[in-house]
Design an enzyme around this catalytic site. Structure first.
Site, PDB file in Angstrom:
ATOM      1  N   SER A 301       0.869  -1.171   0.000  1.00  0.00           N
ATOM      2  CA  SER A 301       0.000   0.000   0.000  1.00  0.00           C
ATOM      3  C   SER A 301       0.908   1.223   0.000  1.00  0.00           C
ATOM      4  O   SER A 301       2.136   1.084   0.022  1.00  0.00           O
ATOM      5  CB  SER A 301      -0.876   0.008   1.253  1.00  0.00           C
ATOM      6  N   LYS A 302       0.304   2.378   0.021  1.00  0.00           N
ATOM      7  CA  LYS A 302       1.110   3.610  -0.008  1.00  0.00           C
ATOM      8  C   LYS A 302       2.092   3.632   1.163  1.00  0.00           C
ATOM      9  O   LYS A 302       3.181   4.136   1.077  1.00  0.00           O
ATOM     10  CB  LYS A 302       0.196   4.832   0.046  1.00  0.00           C
ATOM     11  N   ARG A 303       1.638   3.035   2.308  1.00  0.00           N
ATOM     12  CA  ARG A 303       2.483   3.057   3.499  1.00  0.00           C
ATOM     13  C   ARG A 303       3.719   2.168   3.347  1.00  0.00           C
ATOM     14  O   ARG A 303       4.773   2.468   3.848  1.00  0.00           O
ATOM     15  CB  ARG A 303       1.671   2.653   4.730  1.00  0.00           C
ATOM     16  N   ASN A 304       3.543   1.018   2.660  1.00  0.00           N
ATOM     17  CA  ASN A 304       4.725   0.149   2.580  1.00  0.00           C
ATOM     18  C   ASN A 304       5.209  -0.004   1.139  1.00  0.00           C
ATOM     19  O   ASN A 304       5.472  -1.102   0.678  1.00  0.00           O
ATOM     20  CB  ASN A 304       4.470  -1.206   3.246  1.00  0.00           C
ATOM     21  N   ILE A 307       4.314   2.826  -4.004  1.00  0.00           N
ATOM     22  CA  ILE A 307       4.250   4.271  -4.186  1.00  0.00           C
ATOM     23  C   ILE A 307       4.447   4.641  -5.647  1.00  0.00           C
ATOM     24  O   ILE A 307       4.952   3.859  -6.433  1.00  0.00           O
ATOM     25  CB  ILE A 307       5.309   4.969  -3.315  1.00  0.00           C
TER      26      ILE A 307
END
Ligand code: GLU
Length: 405
Positions: A301-304, A307
């Site tokens: 996801s954007k967190r891991n 990006i």
């Protein structure tokens, strides 16, 4: 399989004759018609169909890349189609960024926005009339119908069903409206949506996962007094298509032969096959590529790190060959000794040996590939190397103070 064994026991046919025999199971014929390399025998027409609701990230770069490579490997065409039916979520400038990022990665499309092609326009917002006319065709053939139900009625229906612990869905109230009344109400300007009369969601043969789906009916409850259906919306009340209608109509008209996309779309594919059947069109071949996960098995996801790829480029100074090579290895397996490939090399060796399990993204590999490609670039010298030095200097200057440099 059991069925096939029964067939073999009843009517034994030698292997060679089986390939030509009309008695052989269709699965056997289909399997034998696939070349061993896992590649189609005809040039493939593939497409990358992003929505400009976000930027190119690692997962979508991989989808674009697999489609690009399949087209190149088979001497076919790679199309770019902008699926901008969800105007509310469209991010200004995202479309231009998609072009830039794909071109930076070297994935130049043969047909699509900016380059044109025989089946354009390649932006869905410019094809609304085509979707409307196909929705009308389905209404005329009895595979779709206008639904005039208000949002309030649908909400109340679902609330009641929810309270009673029943599955949610539509009760097909508008299906019984006569063709004349339906056309008349539409002509008078009464708002409506067009729904597919979805009685069956067929199974399909996935290029990666094999036979997929449940051959389920669109009917959620069999009792006469309590029927509800999926009957998905094809055309919204503003006259714009939903993703499903636009996607199927375009893949058909753009003569797409292979659809390679993420497994998140797999649940929609039986509905797409139902739509192809309703139109009496032959569906393309579908291949769903596995999810990208981190070392803990969590979906990227954007967190891991799933990006925007410009971060790899602009923050980390990653070069296109390294990122493309990295993306290619996410779920695709090969038998070559080394994992280091340029895009041109990938174009010559790609095949559809795609793994079913989730693909784990390990960034150490990206740095290993970055080093390998940078070394190759340095050895070759020339403008590509000069540009690499320039970009690396820029990244280094952002990271470290001058005296340390
Ligand atoms: N517009 C969809 C997306 O954003 C396309 C899915 C497909 O490839 O059918 O990924």
């Amino acid at each position: 399989m059991r069925q096939y064994r029964t067939l073999v026991r009843r009517t034994w046919i030698c292997v060679q004759c089986r390939a030509n025999s009309s008695v052989a199971s269709p699965n056997v014929l289909r399997a034998s018609s696939k070349p061993k390399s896992g590649l189609p025998s005809e040039p493939a027409r593939t497409r990358f169909a992003p929505s400009p609701t976000g930027y190119l990230h690692l997962g979508s770069l991989r989808t674009a890349l697999f489609n690009y490579l399949l087209a190149k490997r088979t001497g076919g065409q790679f199309l770019l189609r902008i699926e901008d039916t969800d105007q509310k979520r469209t991010i200004p400038g995202a479309e231009e960024r998609l072009y830039e990022d794909l071109q930076w990665a070297g994935l130049q499309w043969d047909e699509g926005p900016n380059v044109g092609g025989p089946y354009g326009p390649y932006r869905q917002s410019e094809r609304t009339a085509l979707y409307q006319s196909h929705a009308n065709d389905l209404i005329a053939s009895g595979h779709a119908y206008r639904c005039f139900c208000s949002v309030e009625r649908l909400d109340a229906l679902n609330r009641q069903r929810n309270q009673a612990g029943l599955p949610l869905g539509y009760d097909r109230a508008c299906f019984d409206i006569s063709a004349e009344e339906s056309a008349e109400r539409a002509a008078k300007g009464e708002p409506f949506v067009v729904r597919l009369k979805a009685d069956q969601y067929p199974m399909f043969d996935d290029l990666v996962y094999g036979k997929t789906g449940q051959n389920r009916t669109g009917k959620k409850q069999l009792e006469l007094i309590d029927r509800v259906y999926d009957d998905p919306i094809l055309l919204k009340s503003d006259g714009h298509p939903t993703y499903h209608l636009a996607n199927v109509v375009d893949d058909h008209h753009m003569k797409i032969t292979h659809v390679i996309r993420g497994t998140e779309w797999m649940a929609s594919t039986p509905l797409h096959v139902a739509l192809y059947n309703a139109f009496q069109w032959t569906p393309p071949q579908f291949g769903h590529v596995p999810l990208l996960v981190d070392r803990n098995g969590q979906k990227l996801s954007k967190r891991n790190a799933d990006i925007d790829i410009s971060i790899f480029r602009d923050r980390d100074g990653i070069i296109p060959d390294a990122l493309v090579n990295f993306a290619a290895l996410l779920g695709w397996s090969h038998t070559h000794k080394s994992d280091v490939f340029t895009l041109a090399e990938l174009e010559n060796i790609f095949n559809l040996k795609i793994t079913k399990g989730n693909a784990t993204v390990v960034f150490d590999k990206l740095w290993f590939l970055q080093k390998a490609h940078a070394q190759r670039c340095a050895a070759e010298g020339g403008p590509a190397f000069e540009s690499l030095v320039e970009r690396t200097t820029k990244v280094a200057e952002q990271k470290w103070p001058q005296e340390q440099l």
